[in-house]
Design an enzyme around this catalytic site. Structure first.
Site, short mmCIF file in Angstrom:
data_model
loop_
_atom_site.label_atom_id
_atom_site.label_comp_id
_atom_site.label_asym_id
_atom_site.label_seq_id
_atom_site.Cartn_x
_atom_site.Cartn_y
_atom_site.Cartn_z
N LEU A 58 13.68 -35.18 0.13
CA LEU A 58 12.29 -34.75 -0.06
C LEU A 58 11.73 -34.03 1.15
CD1 LEU A 58 9.87 -36.78 1.38
CD2 LEU A 58 11.21 -38.37 0.03
N GLY A 96 11.31 -30.12 1.49
CA GLY A 96 10.19 -29.37 0.93
C GLY A 96 8.83 -29.94 1.25
N HIS A 97 8.75 -31.09 1.91
CA HIS A 97 7.46 -31.75 2.17
C HIS A 97 7.37 -32.16 3.62
CE1 HIS A 97 4.05 -34.53 1.54
NE2 HIS A 97 3.85 -33.84 0.44
N PHE A 98 7.10 -31.40 4.49
CA PHE A 98 6.89 -29.96 4.51
C PHE A 98 7.89 -29.38 5.49
CE2 PHE A 98 2.75 -31.93 3.65
CZ PHE A 98 2.43 -31.32 2.46
N VAL A 107 6.58 -34.95 6.24
CA VAL A 107 5.60 -36.00 5.98
C VAL A 107 6.00 -36.71 4.69
CG1 VAL A 107 3.17 -36.44 5.40
CG2 VAL A 107 3.74 -34.70 7.10
#
EC number: 4.2.1.59
Length: 140
Positions: free
Chosen positions: A44, A47-49, A54
């Site tokens: 994850l 893409g976050h971020f 985060v």
């Protein structure tokens, strides 16, 4: 203390959605305290971020829900069942959770009636509140 193998005997979640690593305290039907070690290796964070990893707030709430599910599903009458979200109330996010953080997840069940449980949840990092919420569980 429950390790990952014992947790998987209580709740049905599996990778990549099993979001607690161990349970440090358990009073069936009353309270559970779990840990989640957040690592940069989790998909994850691509893409976050990008460049500013985060942990999504919704996943913190899900980790709290899994902690509460362990407390509920440890009761003999709920063994082998599934705890679903019935509601999320007053969720507040107070601190950013990043890779390298150890997330402490605590859920205290305040009421259980029939197949519904209500609990107060708090996630902390280094003793500082990251998230608080009131959770409703439906046992099915």
């Amino acid at each position: 203390m429950l390790d990952i193998t014992e947790i998987k005997k209580i709740i049905p979640h599996r990778y990549p959605m099993l979001l607690i690593d161990r349970v440090e305290e358990l009073i069936p039907g009353e309270k559970a305290v779990a840990k989640r070690n957040v690592t940069i290796n989790e998909e994850l964070f691509n893409g976050h971020f990008p460049g500013n990893p985060v942990m999504p707030g919704v996943l913190i709430v899900e980790a709290l829900a899994q902690t509460g599910a362990v407390a509920l599903l440890s009761l003999p009458e709920f063994k082998g069942k599934t705890a679903y979200f019935g509601g999320i109330k007053s969720a507040k996010f107070r601190k950013v959770v990043r890779p390298g953080d150890s997330l402490r997840l605590e859920v205290t069940l305040e009421k259980i009636r029939n197949n519904v449980g209500l609990g107060k949840a708090i996630a902390t990092v280094d003793g500082k509140k990251a998230c608080t919420a009131e959770l409703t569980f439906m046992i099915g």
